[in-house]
Scaffold this motif. Sequence first.
Motif, PDB file in Angstrom:
ATOM      1  N   ALA A  97       0.328   4.681  -1.094  1.00  0.00           N
ATOM      2  CA  ALA A  97       0.071   3.312  -0.618  1.00  0.00           C
ATOM      3  C   ALA A  97      -0.229   2.378  -1.777  1.00  0.00           C
ATOM      4  O   ALA A  97       0.245   1.234  -1.808  1.00  0.00           O
ATOM      5  N   GLU A  98      -1.003   2.841  -2.733  1.00  0.00           N
ATOM      6  CA  GLU A  98      -1.366   2.008  -3.894  1.00  0.00           C
ATOM      7  C   GLU A  98      -0.131   1.674  -4.726  1.00  0.00           C
ATOM      8  O   GLU A  98       0.072   0.533  -5.131  1.00  0.00           O
ATOM      9  N   ILE A  99       0.711   2.665  -4.980  1.00  0.00           N
ATOM     10  CA  ILE A  99       1.942   2.415  -5.744  1.00  0.00           C
ATOM     11  C   ILE A  99       2.827   1.421  -4.993  1.00  0.00           C
ATOM     12  O   ILE A  99       3.328   0.454  -5.575  1.00  0.00           O
ATOM     13  N   ALA A 100       3.008   1.640  -3.704  1.00  0.00           N
ATOM     14  CA  ALA A 100       3.843   0.734  -2.906  1.00  0.00           C
ATOM     15  C   ALA A 100       3.269  -0.682  -2.896  1.00  0.00           C
ATOM     16  O   ALA A 100       4.010  -1.663  -2.988  1.00  0.00           O
ATOM     17  N   ARG A 101       1.962  -0.788  -2.783  1.00  0.00           N
ATOM     18  CA  ARG A 101       1.314  -2.107  -2.752  1.00  0.00           C
ATOM     19  C   ARG A 101       1.537  -2.853  -4.067  1.00  0.00           C
ATOM     20  O   ARG A 101       1.957  -4.010  -4.078  1.00  0.00           O
ATOM     21  N   ILE A 102       1.286  -2.191  -5.169  1.00  0.00           N
ATOM     22  CA  ILE A 102       1.426  -2.838  -6.477  1.00  0.00           C
ATOM     23  C   ILE A 102       2.883  -3.192  -6.756  1.00  0.00           C
ATOM     24  O   ILE A 102       3.192  -4.289  -7.215  1.00  0.00           O
ATOM     25  N   LEU A 103       3.783  -2.277  -6.442  1.00  0.00           N
ATOM     26  CA  LEU A 103       5.183  -2.480  -6.789  1.00  0.00           C
ATOM     27  C   LEU A 103       5.981  -3.217  -5.724  1.00  0.00           C
ATOM     28  O   LEU A 103       7.188  -3.328  -5.811  1.00  0.00           O
ATOM     29  N   SER A 104       5.284  -3.755  -4.720  1.00  0.00           N
ATOM     30  CA  SER A 104       5.959  -4.587  -3.731  1.00  0.00           C
ATOM     31  C   SER A 104       6.286  -5.963  -4.311  1.00  0.00           C
ATOM     32  O   SER A 104       7.063  -6.713  -3.738  1.00  0.00           O
ATOM     33  N   ARG A 129      -2.411  -3.939 -11.418  1.00  0.00           N
ATOM     34  CA  ARG A 129      -3.305  -3.419 -10.376  1.00  0.00           C
ATOM     35  C   ARG A 129      -4.572  -4.261 -10.282  1.00  0.00           C
ATOM     36  O   ARG A 129      -5.008  -4.631  -9.194  1.00  0.00           O
ATOM     37  N   THR A 130      -5.150  -4.585 -11.415  1.00  0.00           N
ATOM     38  CA  THR A 130      -6.364  -5.396 -11.455  1.00  0.00           C
ATOM     39  C   THR A 130      -6.098  -6.811 -10.956  1.00  0.00           C
ATOM     40  O   THR A 130      -6.841  -7.329 -10.116  1.00  0.00           O
ATOM     41  N   LEU A 131      -5.036  -7.427 -11.472  1.00  0.00           N
ATOM     42  CA  LEU A 131      -4.718  -8.800 -11.065  1.00  0.00           C
ATOM     43  C   LEU A 131      -4.418  -8.888  -9.572  1.00  0.00           C
ATOM     44  O   LEU A 131      -4.868  -9.808  -8.896  1.00  0.00           O
ATOM     45  N   LEU A 132      -3.685  -7.935  -9.051  1.00  0.00           N
ATOM     46  CA  LEU A 132      -3.345  -7.943  -7.634  1.00  0.00           C
ATOM     47  C   LEU A 132      -4.598  -7.758  -6.781  1.00  0.00           C
ATOM     48  O   LEU A 132      -4.784  -8.446  -5.783  1.00  0.00           O
ATOM     49  N   SER A 133      -5.483  -6.857  -7.186  1.00  0.00           N
ATOM     50  CA  SER A 133      -6.736  -6.656  -6.445  1.00  0.00           C
ATOM     51  C   SER A 133      -7.591  -7.917  -6.470  1.00  0.00           C
ATOM     52  O   SER A 133      -8.161  -8.313  -5.453  1.00  0.00           O
ATOM     53  N   ASP A 134      -7.682  -8.565  -7.653  1.00  0.00           N
ATOM     54  CA  ASP A 134      -8.452  -9.803  -7.770  1.00  0.00           C
ATOM     55  C   ASP A 134      -7.859 -10.893  -6.881  1.00  0.00           C
ATOM     56  O   ASP A 134      -8.578 -11.618  -6.199  1.00  0.00           O
ATOM     57  N   ASP A 141     -11.401 -13.374   0.735  1.00  0.00           N
ATOM     58  CA  ASP A 141     -12.853 -13.523   0.637  1.00  0.00           C
ATOM     59  C   ASP A 141     -13.581 -12.300   1.184  1.00  0.00           C
ATOM     60  O   ASP A 141     -14.620 -12.404   1.826  1.00  0.00           O
ATOM     61  N   SER A 142     -12.999 -11.155   0.962  1.00  0.00           N
ATOM     62  CA  SER A 142     -13.630  -9.910   1.391  1.00  0.00           C
ATOM     63  C   SER A 142     -13.712  -8.973   0.195  1.00  0.00           C
ATOM     64  O   SER A 142     -13.103  -9.233  -0.837  1.00  0.00           O
ATOM     65  N   PRO A 143     -14.452  -7.893   0.313  1.00  0.00           N
ATOM     66  CA  PRO A 143     -14.541  -6.954  -0.812  1.00  0.00           C
ATOM     67  C   PRO A 143     -13.160  -6.455  -1.210  1.00  0.00           C
ATOM     68  O   PRO A 143     -12.251  -6.398  -0.372  1.00  0.00           O
ATOM     69  N   PRO A 144     -12.973  -6.102  -2.485  1.00  0.00           N
ATOM     70  CA  PRO A 144     -11.667  -5.621  -2.928  1.00  0.00           C
ATOM     71  C   PRO A 144     -11.276  -4.338  -2.202  1.00  0.00           C
ATOM     72  O   PRO A 144     -12.131  -3.558  -1.825  1.00  0.00           O
ATOM     73  N   LYS A 145      -9.957  -4.188  -2.007  1.00  0.00           N
ATOM     74  CA  LYS A 145      -9.468  -2.975  -1.366  1.00  0.00           C
ATOM     75  C   LYS A 145      -9.632  -1.819  -2.340  1.00  0.00           C
ATOM     76  O   LYS A 145      -9.154  -1.878  -3.463  1.00  0.00           O
TER      77      LYS A 145
END
Length: 166
Positions: A97-104, A129-134, A141-145
């Motif tokens: 899921a993390e790879i798919a999320r970042i590379l989407s 990964r960091t920039l996308l999470s930020d 406006d919720s905690p980072p995934k």
Amino acid sequence: MDELFDTMVEKAKDSFPDLKIFEIANELSSREKSFSTRLSLDLAIPHAYSTDVSEPICVVAIAPFGLQWESEKASVRLVFLVISPKDDPEIHLNILAEIARILSKASIVHELLRSETSQSFIEKLQKARTLLSDWEQTMTDSPPKKFIRTDGRQTWEPRPINIHPG
């Protein structure tokens, strides 16, 4: 594609000497025949479980001019192979899921494809990964995934020793 799987699993064997190349490569090929792991024009995430690994491992192959992905008669340029411990499906699914999320994001994929060294690739992946999470945190406006495991063990982080662009 079989040659690619053999090569990538052989690289994973550097970290896990007991890894059975033939067994994993066959599992990957069988999965591709029944259900493609190609996610987009540029990306595929073949994956398998193994009792021979104690922690997840990710091996990356870059094919700048494309690699024929037989199951769909299409090509990909970035392949992330994930092999996880057989007894830990939660972390396996979280990594996928993390790879798919970042590379989407096409821009991230294109930037990764321009990497000239494995270290450059890893740095770009970690930055994305960091920039996308930020960005996601700002938008919601919720905690980072985070992929927090129910058993309290550490979440997955990419490690340079396990990533091999090639």
